[in-house]
Design a protein around this motif. Structure first.
Motif, short mmCIF file in Angstrom:
data_model
loop_
_atom_site.label_atom_id
_atom_site.label_comp_id
_atom_site.label_asym_id
_atom_site.label_seq_id
_atom_site.Cartn_x
_atom_site.Cartn_y
_atom_site.Cartn_z
N ARG A 103 0.66 -1.12 0.15
CA ARG A 103 0.12 0.00 0.13
C ARG A 103 0.78 1.45 0.01
NH1 ARG A 103 -1.15 -2.51 4.37
NH2 ARG A 103 -0.98 -0.86 5.60
N ALA A 107 6.83 6.71 2.08
CA ALA A 107 6.00 7.85 3.08
C ALA A 107 6.79 9.15 3.04
CB ALA A 107 5.69 7.23 4.20
N LEU A 109 10.17 11.63 3.85
CA LEU A 109 11.26 11.62 4.87
C LEU A 109 10.79 10.77 6.25
CD1 LEU A 109 12.59 15.53 5.15
CD2 LEU A 109 13.06 13.46 3.55
N LEU A 111 10.08 11.21 9.47
CA LEU A 111 9.96 12.36 10.37
C LEU A 111 10.84 12.18 11.73
CD1 LEU A 111 6.25 13.28 9.75
CD2 LEU A 111 8.50 14.56 8.79
N ALA A 153 5.55 13.60 -0.68
CA ALA A 153 6.46 14.23 -0.35
C ALA A 153 8.05 13.59 -0.85
CB ALA A 153 6.39 14.59 1.12
N GLY A 154 8.63 13.24 -0.08
CA GLY A 154 10.06 12.74 -0.28
C GLY A 154 9.81 11.30 -1.19
N ASN A 178 3.37 17.47 -0.45
CA ASN A 178 2.26 17.69 0.81
C ASN A 178 2.97 18.35 1.42
OD1 ASN A 178 3.59 15.48 1.49
ND2 ASN A 178 2.19 15.27 2.91
N GLU A 179 4.20 18.97 1.58
CA GLU A 179 5.02 19.60 2.80
C GLU A 179 4.19 20.81 3.30
OE1 GLU A 179 6.03 18.81 -0.15
OE2 GLU A 179 7.90 17.70 0.37
N ILE A 185 8.16 23.43 4.00
CA ILE A 185 8.17 23.80 2.55
C ILE A 185 9.20 22.73 1.70
CG2 ILE A 185 7.42 26.13 3.04
CD1 ILE A 185 10.03 27.19 2.20
N LEU A 190 13.66 20.82 -4.97
CA LEU A 190 12.04 19.93 -5.03
C LEU A 190 11.24 20.53 -5.99
CD1 LEU A 190 13.33 18.14 -2.68
CD2 LEU A 190 11.21 17.89 -1.90
N TYR A 294 1.96 16.47 13.70
CA TYR A 294 1.93 15.87 12.55
C TYR A 294 1.97 14.41 12.84
CZ TYR A 294 1.48 14.54 7.54
OH TYR A 294 1.08 13.88 6.38
N ARG A 301 -4.11 8.10 14.42
CA ARG A 301 -4.97 7.61 13.26
C ARG A 301 -5.65 6.34 13.52
NH1 ARG A 301 -3.49 8.92 7.26
NH2 ARG A 301 -2.44 6.96 7.43
N LYS A 302 -4.41 5.26 14.13
CA LYS A 302 -4.83 4.13 14.17
C LYS A 302 -5.84 3.29 15.18
CE LYS A 302 -1.10 2.16 13.79
NZ LYS A 302 0.26 1.09 13.37
C1 LIG Z 1 13.93 27.16 3.81
C2 LIG Z 1 14.66 26.24 3.09
C3 LIG Z 1 13.91 24.82 2.85
C4 LIG Z 1 13.72 24.24 4.11
C5 LIG Z 1 13.04 22.63 3.84
C6 LIG Z 1 12.49 22.16 5.20
C7 LIG Z 1 11.82 20.78 5.03
C8 LIG Z 1 12.09 19.98 3.76
C9 LIG Z 1 11.29 19.03 3.39
C10 LIG Z 1 11.70 18.18 2.04
C11 LIG Z 1 10.62 17.45 1.48
C12 LIG Z 1 10.29 16.17 1.78
C13 LIG Z 1 9.14 16.40 2.89
C14 LIG Z 1 8.81 14.84 3.63
O1 LIG Z 1 8.90 13.86 2.99
S1 LIG Z 1 7.84 15.13 4.98
C15 LIG Z 1 7.15 13.70 5.20
C16 LIG Z 1 5.66 13.62 4.33
N1 LIG Z 1 5.11 12.46 4.51
C17 LIG Z 1 3.79 12.41 4.67
O2 LIG Z 1 2.96 13.33 4.90
C18 LIG Z 1 3.13 10.79 4.91
C19 LIG Z 1 2.84 10.35 6.02
N2 LIG Z 1 2.21 9.23 6.31
C20 LIG Z 1 0.99 8.80 5.71
O3 LIG Z 1 0.19 9.62 5.13
C21 LIG Z 1 0.45 7.40 5.95
O4 LIG Z 1 1.52 7.01 6.77
C22 LIG Z 1 0.70 6.73 4.69
C23 LIG Z 1 -0.33 6.93 3.54
C24 LIG Z 1 2.18 6.75 4.00
C25 LIG Z 1 0.51 5.22 4.89
O5 LIG Z 1 -0.60 5.07 5.61
P1 LIG Z 1 -0.97 3.44 6.25
O6 LIG Z 1 -2.40 3.83 7.25
O7 LIG Z 1 -0.67 2.35 5.61
O8 LIG Z 1 0.33 3.64 7.66
P2 LIG Z 1 0.20 4.44 8.98
O9 LIG Z 1 -0.02 5.95 8.63
O10 LIG Z 1 -0.63 3.86 10.10
O11 LIG Z 1 1.78 4.49 9.24
C26 LIG Z 1 2.37 3.47 10.03
C27 LIG Z 1 3.43 3.84 10.93
O12 LIG Z 1 4.29 4.78 10.22
C28 LIG Z 1 4.56 5.97 10.74
N3 LIG Z 1 4.89 6.82 9.63
C29 LIG Z 1 4.10 7.12 8.56
N4 LIG Z 1 4.66 8.02 7.83
C30 LIG Z 1 5.65 8.36 8.27
C31 LIG Z 1 6.77 9.46 8.18
N5 LIG Z 1 6.87 9.98 6.87
N6 LIG Z 1 7.94 9.47 9.03
C32 LIG Z 1 7.92 8.67 10.06
N7 LIG Z 1 6.89 7.62 10.48
C33 LIG Z 1 5.76 7.60 9.61
C34 LIG Z 1 3.05 6.26 11.55
O13 LIG Z 1 3.35 7.17 12.47
C35 LIG Z 1 2.90 4.91 11.83
O14 LIG Z 1 3.58 4.67 13.10
P3 LIG Z 1 3.14 3.68 14.23
O15 LIG Z 1 3.09 2.27 13.64
O16 LIG Z 1 4.25 3.89 15.33
O17 LIG Z 1 1.80 4.36 14.71
#
Ligand SMILES: CCCCCCCCCCC/C=C/C(=O)SCCNC(=O)CCNC(=O)[C@H](O)C(C)(C)COP(=O)(O)OP(=O)(O)OC[C@H]1O[C@@H](n2cnc3c(N)ncnc32)[C@H](O)[C@@H]1OP(=O)(O)O
Length: 303
Positions: A103, A107, A109, A111, A153-154, A178-179, A185, A190, A294, A301-302
């Motif tokens: 699925r 996901a 970075l 976090l 995102a990443g 979706n940052e 941002i 990117l 976040y 959510r779970k």
């Molecule tokens: C000014 C100069 C510039 C500055 C720039 C600053 C910032 C730069 C940023 C660079 C660009 C990139 C940014 C990113 O990537 S930020 C992360 C964005 N990701 C998300 O928003 C996705 C979040 N996750 C979800 O939406 C869902 O998890 C997903 C749809 C991916 C899957 O859903 P599903 O229901 O299958 O699984 P769960 O949501 O239950 O998640 C399972 C466990 O995993 C943990 N989780 C999910 N995503 C992350 C993540 N990205 N990092 C860490 N952990 C994550 C979630 O919490 C669950 O954990 P537990 O089992 O402990 O509950």
């Protein structure tokens, strides 16, 4: 296409021994599923499974960092190493990037790598993210993203760094940068990659809104090249790969470089500044609070 020596040096300096050795099986090979002849032996590491097929010159590289392929420092490092290994093996001309986690393609970075972490760790982490983008965006190989899950995102930036993208037709598998929804941002490189793919106006709107596109909209806006039934993603990616490999490598690589070098050079010229910007931005109290909130929301959510 050789990366600037500085980047190669940075990659080697970055790839600290412990990151390579922690639970990985780097260099160890095992028979690929279904046996297969010479050259069908898998290799990779704990978080990246590489299934090479020497006969076709194509390898499948699977992200395997359950539950959601969050881009941990180790996963970033292992992806760079696996890609470099394939680029240095002239047997291979193309790589299909996909997920071994159900699925989710990736996901984004991890976090936990930037929440509550010290500036030195955030800097090391961000350099690894820069390196993976440079390595994929400038790769001499044909990279096809077989997107078999959610790709925010990443994860979206990894898919955008590939030469083309095939997305499974599942409305839950949304893709985009979706940052802003996390209160952060996307950095300029990117943004540049997004603009290079879907155009300026579509990027301007999608970045500000933090849009995550379902498959039909992702196809319509040009974020992905094909949307196919879930059970046809891998076969479609292979067909797409064959289309790209029908072109002589050298001419294709020179053209890819012509199209992408200016974007990559913009980061290469200011890599340290970008890292400092990232660290000072994410280490702000307000941003830390936003990211923690976040993460909490994700974990609840779970419940
Ligand atoms: C000014 C100069 C510039 C500055 C720039 C600053 C910032 C730069 C940023 C660079 C660009 C990139 C940014 C990113 O990537 S930020 C992360 C964005 N990701 C998300 O928003 C996705 C979040 N996750 C979800 O939406 C869902 O998890 C997903 C749809 C991916 C899957 O859903 P599903 O229901 O299958 O699984 P769960 O949501 O239950 O998640 C399972 C466990 O995993 C943990 N989780 C999910 N995503 C992350 C993540 N990205 N990092 C860490 N952990 C994550 C979630 O919490 C669950 O954990 P537990 O089992 O402990 O509950």
């Amino acid at each position: 296409m050789a990366l600037a020596s500085g980047v190669r040096f940075a990659a080697r300096a970055l790839l600290r021994p412990w990151a390579l050795l922690r639970g990985t099986t780097l260099g160890r090979t095992e028979p690929a599923a279904g046996g297969g002849g010479d050259g069908a032996r898998r290799f990779g590491s704990q978080r990246v499974l590489v299934e090479p097929d020497a006969a076709s010159g194509v390898a499948v590289m699977k992200l395997r960092n359950p539950p959601v392929n969050a881009l941990s420092l180790e996963l970033l490092t292992e992806l760079v190493i696996s890609l470099e290994k394939l680029e240095n093996d002239k047997t291979f001309r193309g790589v299909i990037l996909t997920s071994d986690c159900p699925r989710v393609f990736c996901a984004g970075l991890d976090l936990t790598e930037i929440c509550g972490r010290n500036p030195a760790h955030c800097a090391e982490y961000w350099k690894a993210m820069q390196e993976l983008w440079l390595r994929t965006y400038l790769s001499s190989l044909v990279l096809v993203a077989a997107i078999n899950g959610a790709c925010p995102a990443g994860g979206c930036i990894i898919a955008l760094s590939c030469d083309c993208r095939v997305l499974a037709d599942n409305p839950k598998y949304r893709i985009g940068l979706n940052e802003t929804l996390l209160g952060i941002i996307a950095p300029f490189w990117l943004k540049d990659t997004y603009v290079n793919t879907i155009g300026h106006r579509a990027s301007e709107q999608a970045l500000q809104l933090g849009s995550l596109f379902p498959p039909a909209e992702a196809l319509q806006v040009g974020l992905v090249d094909q949307v196919v039934p879930e059970d046809q993603v891998q076969s479609t990616a292979l067909s797409e790969m064959a289309r790209w490999l029908a072109v002589p490598d050298h001419a294709r690589q020179l053209t890819k470089n012509m199209m992408r070098k200016a974007t990559a050079d913009r980061l290469l010229r200011q890599r340290d500044a970008d890292t400092q910007n990232f660290v000072s931005f994410v280490c702000r109290d307000s941003i830390q609070k936003s990211l923690q909130a976040y993460l909490e929301k994700l974990r609840q959510r779970k419940g």
